[in-house]
Design a protein around this motif. Sequence first.
Motif, PDB file in Angstrom:
ATOM      1  N   UNK A  53      76.154  79.888  56.469  1.00  0.00           N
ATOM      2  CA  UNK A  53      77.390  80.229  55.752  1.00  0.00           C
ATOM      3  C   UNK A  53      77.079  80.920  54.428  1.00  0.00           C
ATOM      4  N   UNK A  54      76.057  80.448  53.719  1.00  0.00           N
ATOM      5  CA  UNK A  54      75.696  81.089  52.445  1.00  0.00           C
ATOM      6  C   UNK A  54      75.125  82.494  52.664  1.00  0.00           C
ATOM      7  N   UNK A  55      74.314  82.653  53.686  1.00  0.00           N
ATOM      8  CA  UNK A  55      73.839  83.996  54.018  1.00  0.00           C
ATOM      9  C   UNK A  55      75.032  84.915  54.302  1.00  0.00           C
ATOM     10  N   UNK A  56      75.979  84.386  55.055  1.00  0.00           N
ATOM     11  CA  UNK A  56      77.146  85.172  55.455  1.00  0.00           C
ATOM     12  C   UNK A  56      77.991  85.567  54.250  1.00  0.00           C
ATOM     13  N   UNK A  57      78.284  84.634  53.369  1.00  0.00           N
ATOM     14  CA  UNK A  57      79.078  84.927  52.178  1.00  0.00           C
ATOM     15  C   UNK A  57      78.362  85.961  51.315  1.00  0.00           C
ATOM     16  N   UNK A  58      77.069  85.772  51.117  1.00  0.00           N
ATOM     17  CA  UNK A  58      76.270  86.693  50.317  1.00  0.00           C
ATOM     18  C   UNK A  58      76.280  88.091  50.934  1.00  0.00           C
ATOM     19  N   UNK A  59      76.068  88.155  52.240  1.00  0.00           N
ATOM     20  CA  UNK A  59      75.969  89.457  52.886  1.00  0.00           C
ATOM     21  C   UNK A  59      77.310  90.175  52.901  1.00  0.00           C
ATOM     22  N   UNK A  93      84.236  89.995  61.665  1.00  0.00           N
ATOM     23  CA  UNK A  93      83.704  89.538  62.952  1.00  0.00           C
ATOM     24  C   UNK A  93      82.333  90.156  63.220  1.00  0.00           C
ATOM     25  N   UNK A  94      82.233  91.451  62.982  1.00  0.00           N
ATOM     26  CA  UNK A  94      80.961  92.122  63.211  1.00  0.00           C
ATOM     27  C   UNK A  94      79.880  91.581  62.280  1.00  0.00           C
ATOM     28  N   UNK A  95      80.201  91.443  60.985  1.00  0.00           N
ATOM     29  CA  UNK A  95      79.219  90.939  60.038  1.00  0.00           C
ATOM     30  C   UNK A  95      78.806  89.514  60.369  1.00  0.00           C
ATOM     31  N   UNK A  96      79.765  88.715  60.817  1.00  0.00           N
ATOM     32  CA  UNK A  96      79.433  87.350  61.221  1.00  0.00           C
ATOM     33  C   UNK A  96      78.446  87.370  62.377  1.00  0.00           C
ATOM     34  N   UNK A  97      78.712  88.228  63.361  1.00  0.00           N
ATOM     35  CA  UNK A  97      77.796  88.358  64.505  1.00  0.00           C
ATOM     36  C   UNK A  97      76.408  88.811  64.044  1.00  0.00           C
ATOM     37  N   UNK A  98      76.381  89.815  63.169  1.00  0.00           N
ATOM     38  CA  UNK A  98      75.098  90.373  62.715  1.00  0.00           C
ATOM     39  C   UNK A  98      74.301  89.345  61.916  1.00  0.00           C
ATOM     40  N   UNK A  99      74.959  88.680  60.981  1.00  0.00           N
ATOM     41  CA  UNK A  99      74.259  87.722  60.129  1.00  0.00           C
ATOM     42  C   UNK A  99      73.815  86.497  60.932  1.00  0.00           C
ATOM     43  N   UNK A 100      74.688  85.988  61.791  1.00  0.00           N
ATOM     44  CA  UNK A 100      74.312  84.819  62.605  1.00  0.00           C
ATOM     45  C   UNK A 100      73.149  85.157  63.540  1.00  0.00           C
ATOM     46  N   UNK A 101      73.175  86.354  64.125  1.00  0.00           N
ATOM     47  CA  UNK A 101      72.078  86.767  65.007  1.00  0.00           C
ATOM     48  C   UNK A 101      70.775  86.873  64.210  1.00  0.00           C
ATOM     49  N   UNK A 102      70.846  87.440  63.005  1.00  0.00           N
ATOM     50  CA  UNK A 102      69.649  87.563  62.170  1.00  0.00           C
ATOM     51  C   UNK A 102      69.143  86.189  61.736  1.00  0.00           C
ATOM     52  N   UNK A 103      70.059  85.305  61.409  1.00  0.00           N
ATOM     53  CA  UNK A 103      69.651  83.946  61.011  1.00  0.00           C
ATOM     54  C   UNK A 103      68.948  83.242  62.166  1.00  0.00           C
ATOM     55  N   UNK A 104      69.523  83.325  63.365  1.00  0.00           N
ATOM     56  CA  UNK A 104      68.898  82.679  64.525  1.00  0.00           C
ATOM     57  C   UNK A 104      67.511  83.274  64.780  1.00  0.00           C
ATOM     58  N   UNK A 105      67.412  84.593  64.671  1.00  0.00           N
ATOM     59  CA  UNK A 105      66.132  85.256  64.903  1.00  0.00           C
ATOM     60  C   UNK A 105      65.089  84.829  63.867  1.00  0.00           C
ATOM     61  N   UNK A 106      65.551  84.563  62.643  1.00  0.00           N
ATOM     62  CA  UNK A 106      64.640  84.160  61.573  1.00  0.00           C
ATOM     63  C   UNK A 106      64.384  82.650  61.569  1.00  0.00           C
ATOM     64  N   UNK A 132      72.203  92.374  68.821  1.00  0.00           N
ATOM     65  CA  UNK A 132      72.419  93.589  68.043  1.00  0.00           C
ATOM     66  C   UNK A 132      71.170  94.456  68.053  1.00  0.00           C
ATOM     67  N   UNK A 133      71.335  95.770  68.075  1.00  0.00           N
ATOM     68  CA  UNK A 133      70.173  96.671  68.041  1.00  0.00           C
ATOM     69  C   UNK A 133      69.524  96.660  66.660  1.00  0.00           C
TER      70      UNK A 133
END
Length: 194
Positions: free
Chosen positions: A143-149, A121-134, A84-85
Motif C-alpha cells: 500500500x505504501x509503495x502504491x501511494x508513493x508511486x 487500476x493500471x497503476x495498482x496492477x503495475x505496482x502490485x506486480x512489481x512488488x510481487x516480483x521483488x 506487465x511487459x
Amino acid sequence: MSNTHSRRWIETDKHIRQTALELLNRPEAHNLSVRLICEEAGINRTTFYEHYLDIYDLLDKLELDVMAELWDYYVQMIDRSNHLPPQPFLPLLAHIRANQDFYKNVLKTRETCRLKPVFERFLTEAVCAACRKAGVSDEKEITYYLVFFKAGFKASISKWLETGCQENMEKLSQAMCDCLPNGLARLLSSNTNT
C-alpha cells in the motif's frame, strides 16, 4: 434517447465526438462550447442536443471512450503475457503525448474525471506486480509503495504535460519503472557495485 439509432444518427454522433476531440487537442481548448462544436462540425444546435444534454454530457462520454480504449489495451496486454511487459508505461505515455491538450484541459479542469479509475487500476496492477516480483508480499508495505508511486506518477505526468511532452518518452517510462520496487532494488544494487 433511444437505444436503437439509425446509421445516420450514429455517424453524426461519431462526427460530433471526433470534432470535440479535435477541438480539445488545440491549445485554445478551454474555450470549448456547444456553439464552437456546432460550427466546426457543420451541424446546428438542435442536432447537438439530440445527442447530448450539454457540453458536460459530451465530455463525460468522451472520457468514457478514452477510458474504455485505455483499459481494453491494458487488459489485452496483461492477458497475452499474464504480467506487465518490461515497459508498461510506454503505451500510456504515447496516448498522453498524442492527446496532450485533451489531458491538460479535461483532466485538470474537471472536478470528477472518469479516467482516474483507469489510471488507478493500471497503476495498482503495475505496482502490485512489481512488488510481487521483488518479493514484497506484506499488504501494508505494498500500500505504501502504491501511494508513493501514484503521487509520483501524477506529478511526473503533470510536469511532462507542462513541458509539452518534450522529454523522451522511453526515458520517462524507464524512470517510472525504476521507481517500482524491482527497479529500485536493481538501481541500489548497481550503485553498491560501483
